[in-house]
Design a protein around this motif. Sequence first.
Motif, PDB file in Angstrom:
ATOM      1  N   THR A  42       0.842  -1.204   0.000  1.00 28.36           N
ATOM      2  CA  THR A  42       0.000   0.000   0.000  1.00 28.36           C
ATOM      3  C   THR A  42       0.872   1.248   0.000  1.00 28.36           C
ATOM      4  N   PRO A  55      -3.907   0.799  -2.792  1.00 24.92           N
ATOM      5  CA  PRO A  55      -3.006  -0.234  -3.303  1.00 24.92           C
ATOM      6  C   PRO A  55      -1.825   0.400  -4.049  1.00 24.92           C
ATOM      7  N   ASN A 117       4.768  -1.436   2.531  1.00 21.78           N
ATOM      8  CA  ASN A 117       4.067  -0.164   2.659  1.00 21.78           C
ATOM      9  C   ASN A 117       5.025   0.972   2.367  1.00 21.78           C
TER      10      ASN A 117
END
Length: 124
Positions: A42, A55, A117
């Motif tokens: 993400t 996403p 992330n």
Amino acid sequence: MSGTATNLGDYEAIAKVVQHYLDGAKSGKGSDMKPAFHKDATIFGYVGSDLFAGPIQGLFDWNDSNGAATGIQSRISEIDIVGTIANVRLEIDNWKGSRFTDMFTLLKTDGKWQIMNKVFHLHS
């Protein structure tokens, strides 16, 4: 401070993961940076007052639409590793005229480091 020694090869492996990301920024191709990221990764950060979140495909699409950033300059200012997790701070200047600070969280799965992330700050 952790009592567990970190394998020095992990630092090099993580730097190579970050290099995939930078190669994609330089080429302007999301497909070049994709190998750095887990498929479920993400992204979060603000572009002005707008939250850019979701996403990681959103980063790839943004990168494709903005094109090559051949003048980009970057420096990994921190890599912190504990076992199978790591944090990386990356300073980027001149990405199409903008300066960013990126924070990546990585996970080592099946012996391979991947970014899970990306959180970024776009400097004004």
